[in-house]
Design a protein around this motif. Structure first.
Motif, PDB file in Angstrom:
ATOM      1  N   LYS A  96       0.674  -1.501   0.125  1.00  0.00           N
ATOM      2  CA  LYS A  96       0.451  -0.272   0.070  1.00  0.00           C
ATOM      3  C   LYS A  96       0.507   1.570   0.172  1.00  0.00           C
ATOM      4  O   LYS A  96       0.453   2.047  -0.931  1.00  0.00           O
ATOM      5  N   LEU A  97       2.071   1.331   0.793  1.00  0.00           N
ATOM      6  CA  LEU A  97       2.891   2.483   1.371  1.00  0.00           C
ATOM      7  C   LEU A  97       4.133   2.901  -0.156  1.00  0.00           C
ATOM      8  O   LEU A  97       3.952   4.022  -0.299  1.00  0.00           O
ATOM      9  N   ARG A  98       4.106   1.838  -0.912  1.00  0.00           N
ATOM     10  CA  ARG A  98       5.046   2.077  -2.165  1.00  0.00           C
ATOM     11  C   ARG A  98       4.935   2.512  -2.712  1.00  0.00           C
ATOM     12  O   ARG A  98       5.933   3.317  -3.280  1.00  0.00           O
ATOM     13  N   PHE A  99       3.684   2.919  -3.566  1.00  0.00           N
ATOM     14  CA  PHE A  99       3.055   3.713  -4.590  1.00  0.00           C
ATOM     15  C   PHE A  99       3.667   5.543  -4.060  1.00  0.00           C
ATOM     16  O   PHE A  99       4.405   6.292  -4.519  1.00  0.00           O
ATOM     17  N   TYR A 100       3.153   5.706  -2.180  1.00  0.00           N
ATOM     18  CA  TYR A 100       3.400   6.961  -2.148  1.00  0.00           C
ATOM     19  C   TYR A 100       5.009   7.048  -1.881  1.00  0.00           C
ATOM     20  O   TYR A 100       5.198   8.357  -1.961  1.00  0.00           O
ATOM     21  N   TYR A 101       5.844   6.116  -1.140  1.00  0.00           N
ATOM     22  CA  TYR A 101       6.616   6.326  -1.263  1.00  0.00           C
ATOM     23  C   TYR A 101       7.718   6.755  -2.101  1.00  0.00           C
ATOM     24  O   TYR A 101       8.804   7.308  -3.180  1.00  0.00           O
ATOM     25  N   GLN A 102       7.659   6.227  -3.608  1.00  0.00           N
ATOM     26  CA  GLN A 102       8.090   6.182  -4.838  1.00  0.00           C
ATOM     27  C   GLN A 102       7.755   7.837  -4.755  1.00  0.00           C
ATOM     28  O   GLN A 102       8.122   8.271  -5.373  1.00  0.00           O
ATOM     29  N   ASP A 103       6.303   8.265  -4.749  1.00  0.00           N
ATOM     30  CA  ASP A 103       6.176   9.606  -5.248  1.00  0.00           C
ATOM     31  C   ASP A 103       6.890  10.678  -4.315  1.00  0.00           C
ATOM     32  O   ASP A 103       7.185  11.992  -4.731  1.00  0.00           O
ATOM     33  N   MET A 104       6.677  10.216  -2.897  1.00  0.00           N
ATOM     34  CA  MET A 104       8.134  11.097  -1.896  1.00  0.00           C
ATOM     35  C   MET A 104       8.986  11.465  -2.523  1.00  0.00           C
ATOM     36  O   MET A 104       9.543  11.724  -2.768  1.00  0.00           O
ATOM     37  N   LYS A 105       9.809  10.288  -3.578  1.00  0.00           N
ATOM     38  CA  LYS A 105      11.553  10.010  -3.669  1.00  0.00           C
ATOM     39  C   LYS A 105      11.382  10.869  -4.962  1.00  0.00           C
ATOM     40  O   LYS A 105      12.778  11.357  -5.736  1.00  0.00           O
ATOM     41  N   LYS A 106      10.172  11.073  -6.201  1.00  0.00           N
ATOM     42  CA  LYS A 106      10.312  12.087  -6.844  1.00  0.00           C
ATOM     43  C   LYS A 106      10.365  13.993  -6.226  1.00  0.00           C
ATOM     44  O   LYS A 106      10.556  14.186  -7.406  1.00  0.00           O
ATOM     45  N   VAL A 107      10.539  14.044  -5.384  1.00  0.00           N
ATOM     46  CA  VAL A 107       9.939  14.572  -4.757  1.00  0.00           C
ATOM     47  C   VAL A 107      11.728  16.106  -4.772  1.00  0.00           C
ATOM     48  O   VAL A 107      11.941  14.874  -3.614  1.00  0.00           O
TER      49      VAL A 107
END
Length: 138
Positions: A96-107
């Motif tokens: 569940k959190l993998r998608f949001y972790y990837q988004d965070m790494k893009k910032v």
């Protein structure tokens, strides 16, 4: 014809050719100016489309977040909460959190924009909700 007359005729022909070439240059300059105006218009359109794309991506992110929240809420309601069993296993939570972790790494942390701040807030909000639903006491 004498040599003098031939020279005059040659000069007239050269003068006429120069006038034709000047007309061609002016026409080409006008065409170039029009193409530059068209390119400027296309550049403005491109910038507008990029802004629209960024806005739509943010809306998509928010809608996906809301959809995930609704799905989790539905799962929670249908699960047996009396058993004391966590809502999600660690593997499910990681998924569940993998998608949001990837988004965070893009910032880019060094160049945060207002949109980046809002995105990070939404990621943290969703993360803590998911942790609570997984059984973590905060």
């Amino acid at each position: 014809m004498s040599g003098n007359e031939l020279d005059k005729e040659g000069f007239r022909a050269a003068k006429d050719m120069i006038q034709v070439l000047k007309g061609t240059v002016e026409s080409l300059q006008l065409n170039l100016s029009q193409e530059r105006d068209t390119n400027d218009g296309l550049q403005l359109t491109l910038e507008s489309l990029k802004e629209d794309n960024e806005r739509l991506q943010e809306e998509n992110f928010q809608l996906q977040s809301e959809l995930e929240s609704l799905k989790e809420k539905e799962k929670k309601q249908s699960s047996n909460e009396e058993s004391g069993k966590p809502f999600l296993s660690s593997g499910e939570l990681a998924e569940k959190l993998r998608f949001y972790y990837q988004d965070m790494k893009k910032v880019d942390a060094k160049n945060l924009t207002a949109e980046d701040s809002e995105t990070l807030y939404n990621i943290l909000d969703y993360t803590f909700k998911a942790l609570k639903k997984a059984g973590l006491k905060l």
